[in-house]
Design a protein around this motif. Structure first.
Motif, PDB file in Angstrom:
ATOM      1  N   GLY A  17       0.829  -1.202   0.000  1.00 42.78           N
ATOM      2  CA  GLY A  17       0.000   0.000   0.000  1.00 42.78           C
ATOM      3  C   GLY A  17       0.859   1.246   0.000  1.00 42.78           C
ATOM      4  O   GLY A  17       2.021   1.223  -0.421  1.00 42.78           O
ATOM      5  N   LEU A  18       0.263   2.337   0.474  1.00 44.15           N
ATOM      6  CA  LEU A  18       0.928   3.638   0.463  1.00 44.15           C
ATOM      7  C   LEU A  18       1.154   4.154   1.875  1.00 44.15           C
ATOM      8  O   LEU A  18       0.367   3.883   2.791  1.00 44.15           O
ATOM      9  N   ASN A  19       2.207   4.936   2.031  1.00 45.73           N
ATOM     10  CA  ASN A  19       2.542   5.540   3.319  1.00 45.73           C
ATOM     11  C   ASN A  19       1.719   6.816   3.503  1.00 45.73           C
ATOM     12  O   ASN A  19       2.243   7.936   3.471  1.00 45.73           O
ATOM     13  N   VAL A  20       0.432   6.637   3.687  1.00 56.74           N
ATOM     14  CA  VAL A  20      -0.484   7.782   3.779  1.00 56.74           C
ATOM     15  C   VAL A  20      -0.160   8.638   5.000  1.00 56.74           C
ATOM     16  O   VAL A  20      -0.239   9.881   4.948  1.00 56.74           O
ATOM     17  N   ILE A  21       0.200   8.015   6.111  1.00 55.35           N
ATOM     18  CA  ILE A  21       0.538   8.787   7.308  1.00 55.35           C
ATOM     19  C   ILE A  21       1.734   9.691   7.038  1.00 55.35           C
ATOM     20  O   ILE A  21       1.730  10.883   7.362  1.00 55.35           O
ATOM     21  N   GLY A  22       2.759   9.149   6.408  1.00 54.27           N
ATOM     22  CA  GLY A  22       3.929   9.961   6.085  1.00 54.27           C
ATOM     23  C   GLY A  22       3.617  11.076   5.110  1.00 54.27           C
ATOM     24  O   GLY A  22       4.134  12.192   5.235  1.00 54.27           O
ATOM     25  N   MET A  23       2.765  10.802   4.137  1.00 58.26           N
ATOM     26  CA  MET A  23       2.384  11.823   3.170  1.00 58.26           C
ATOM     27  C   MET A  23       1.628  12.956   3.855  1.00 58.26           C
ATOM     28  O   MET A  23       1.866  14.140   3.601  1.00 58.26           O
ATOM     29  N   THR A  24       0.721  12.582   4.767  1.00 58.65           N
ATOM     30  CA  THR A  24      -0.059  13.590   5.490  1.00 58.65           C
ATOM     31  C   THR A  24       0.843  14.445   6.359  1.00 58.65           C
ATOM     32  O   THR A  24       0.716  15.678   6.398  1.00 58.65           O
ATOM     33  N   ARG A  25       1.749  13.804   7.070  1.00 57.27           N
ATOM     34  CA  ARG A  25       2.672  14.554   7.939  1.00 57.27           C
ATOM     35  C   ARG A  25       3.562  15.499   7.157  1.00 57.27           C
ATOM     36  O   ARG A  25       4.021  16.506   7.683  1.00 57.27           O
ATOM     37  N   SER A  26       3.818  15.174   5.889  1.00 62.37           N
ATOM     38  CA  SER A  26       4.655  16.041   5.054  1.00 62.37           C
ATOM     39  C   SER A  26       3.879  17.192   4.436  1.00 62.37           C
ATOM     40  O   SER A  26       4.463  18.011   3.718  1.00 62.37           O
ATOM     41  N   GLY A  27       2.574  17.240   4.683  1.00 56.25           N
ATOM     42  CA  GLY A  27       1.768  18.338   4.168  1.00 56.25           C
ATOM     43  C   GLY A  27       1.197  18.116   2.793  1.00 56.25           C
ATOM     44  O   GLY A  27       0.690  19.064   2.170  1.00 56.25           O
ATOM     45  N   ILE A  28       1.240  16.890   2.287  1.00 55.84           N
ATOM     46  CA  ILE A  28       0.627  16.595   0.995  1.00 55.84           C
ATOM     47  C   ILE A  28      -0.895  16.630   1.154  1.00 55.84           C
ATOM     48  O   ILE A  28      -1.450  16.063   2.091  1.00 55.84           O
ATOM     49  N   SER A  29      -1.565  17.307   0.253  1.00 54.47           N
ATOM     50  CA  SER A  29      -3.004  17.534   0.377  1.00 54.47           C
ATOM     51  C   SER A  29      -3.794  16.240   0.203  1.00 54.47           C
ATOM     52  O   SER A  29      -3.322  15.271  -0.412  1.00 54.47           O
ATOM     53  N   LYS A  30      -5.029  16.239   0.715  1.00 50.38           N
ATOM     54  CA  LYS A  30      -5.896  15.068   0.568  1.00 50.38           C
ATOM     55  C   LYS A  30      -6.178  14.760  -0.890  1.00 50.38           C
ATOM     56  O   LYS A  30      -6.229  13.589  -1.291  1.00 50.38           O
ATOM     57  N   SER A  31      -6.368  15.790  -1.690  1.00 51.99           N
ATOM     58  CA  SER A  31      -6.662  15.552  -3.111  1.00 51.99           C
ATOM     59  C   SER A  31      -5.477  14.887  -3.803  1.00 51.99           C
ATOM     60  O   SER A  31      -5.654  13.989  -4.644  1.00 51.99           O
ATOM     61  N   ASP A  32      -4.255  15.307  -3.458  1.00 56.16           N
ATOM     62  CA  ASP A  32      -3.079  14.674  -4.048  1.00 56.16           C
ATOM     63  C   ASP A  32      -2.917  13.236  -3.558  1.00 56.16           C
ATOM     64  O   ASP A  32      -2.533  12.350  -4.335  1.00 56.16           O
ATOM     65  N   ILE A  33      -3.197  13.002  -2.280  1.00 55.16           N
ATOM     66  CA  ILE A  33      -3.125  11.641  -1.754  1.00 55.16           C
ATOM     67  C   ILE A  33      -4.127  10.739  -2.475  1.00 55.16           C
ATOM     68  O   ILE A  33      -3.814   9.602  -2.848  1.00 55.16           O
ATOM     69  N   HIS A  34      -5.325  11.238  -2.707  1.00 61.01           N
ATOM     70  CA  HIS A  34      -6.329  10.454  -3.424  1.00 61.01           C
ATOM     71  C   HIS A  34      -5.872  10.161  -4.858  1.00 61.01           C
ATOM     72  O   HIS A  34      -6.118   9.057  -5.382  1.00 61.01           O
ATOM     73  N   ALA A  35      -5.205  11.131  -5.495  1.00 63.03           N
ATOM     74  CA  ALA A  35      -4.706  10.910  -6.854  1.00 63.03           C
ATOM     75  C   ALA A  35      -3.657   9.804  -6.862  1.00 63.03           C
ATOM     76  O   ALA A  35      -3.667   8.925  -7.743  1.00 63.03           O
ATOM     77  N   VAL A  36      -2.758   9.820  -5.890  1.00 63.05           N
ATOM     78  CA  VAL A  36      -1.737   8.771  -5.807  1.00 63.05           C
ATOM     79  C   VAL A  36      -2.398   7.415  -5.556  1.00 63.05           C
ATOM     80  O   VAL A  36      -2.011   6.402  -6.144  1.00 63.05           O
ATOM     81  N   ARG A  37      -3.407   7.393  -4.701  1.00 61.40           N
ATOM     82  CA  ARG A  37      -4.118   6.133  -4.433  1.00 61.40           C
ATOM     83  C   ARG A  37      -4.759   5.559  -5.695  1.00 61.40           C
ATOM     84  O   ARG A  37      -4.682   4.346  -5.961  1.00 61.40           O
TER      85      ARG A  37
END
Length: 270
Positions: free
Chosen positions: A196-216
């Motif tokens: 899967g993806l390191n969503v926690i790390g992405m969130t802590r780095s300030g990556i937006s929810k919309s960008d996280i959803h795109a990566v997913r």
């Protein structure tokens, strides 16, 4: 040259030719070689050896027993002039080892800024480590490993030589990286399986929810089917042109690699 403001314990050896910056502290029983450069405000605690052509950036702390800049552990090394470059603001804990590079690979081992190396972790020759990286206790990196920014590797994890670990990836404790780990990926197990993806790390780095959803979305398309990943990428890439958070991911997959990609598909075949 040793700055007048540096504090060198009388039991330590600083060889002629070493460059020691302002407010550097060198504790007891240390050895600083003649080609070492220590920038300002570095703290070197007891029983540390800094050897070879090694440069360490400002504000780095080096704990007891670390050995930095020793010769590469490679039977082909014949004493060539290679180097180790460590960035600013790093913390290097007890017993950490980092070696200089090999001449046939550029001759440089590089470590970025503000990274944390926990006890007895090892950085082999010609590794290139990004910034804000955490290597936990006993992590082992073989030669020529590339680790992107904000990667976290759990205790006892290991990376085969020439592996690439993309930025914001997470490698679990005792995991074996035999193949490349994509940016944002999460690898566990031996052999390592992309889970899967390191969503926690992405969130802590300030990556937006919309960008996280795109990566997913892209991750599912790349790894959920049976089609080769490169074929899927060619098909979906035009749809995501200009999505900055995906550009590095696409480049990582398309780049030449010695090891190939870790994937969930490998788990189904084992």
């Amino acid at each position: 040259m040793i700055s007048a403001s540096a504090k060198i314990h009388p039991s330590s050896i600083v060889e002629d030719g070493a460059s020691i910056g302002d407010n550097v502290s060198v504790g007891p029983f240390c050895h600083i070689g003649s080609r070492v450069t220590l920038a300002d405000n570095i703290e070197v605690m007891s029983h540390v050896s800094i050897l070879g052509r090694t440069t360490i950036g400002a504000g780095t702390r080096v704990f007891p027993g670390a050995v930095l800049g020793a010769e590469p552990q490679n039977v082909h090394y014949k004493g060539e002039d290679t180097e180790l470059i460590i960035g600013s603001g790093c913390t290097i804990r007890e017993g950490v080892t980092m070696h200089t590079g090999m001449p046939d690979a550029g001759g440089k081992t590089k470590v970025g800024d503000n990274s944390l190396f926990l006890a007895y972790s090892h950085v082999a020759h010609d590794c290139h480590i990004g910034s804000n990286v955490i290597l936990s206790n006993n992590v082992m990196l073989g030669g020529h490993v590339v680790v992107g920014d904000r990667v976290i590797m759990g205790g006892g994890a290991a990376a085969h030589q020439f592996c690439r670990i993309g930025h914001h990836a997470f490698v679990g404790g005792l995991a074996a990286c035999s193949n490349d780990v994509i940016p944002y990926g999460m690898l566990n197990g031996n052999p390592g399986i992309l889970g899967g993806l390191n969503v926690i790390g992405m969130t802590r780095s300030g990556i937006s929810k919309s960008d996280i959803h795109a990566v997913r979305r892209v991750y599912k398309m790349l790894f959920s089917g049976d089609a080769p990943i490169n074929e899927v990428l060619k098909r979906i890439k035009p749809e995501y042109q200009g999505v900055e958070v995906l550009e590095d991911l696409f480049e990582f997959i398309e780049a030449d690699s010695h090891r190939g990609l870790s994937s969930a598909a490998k788990a189904r075949r084992n």
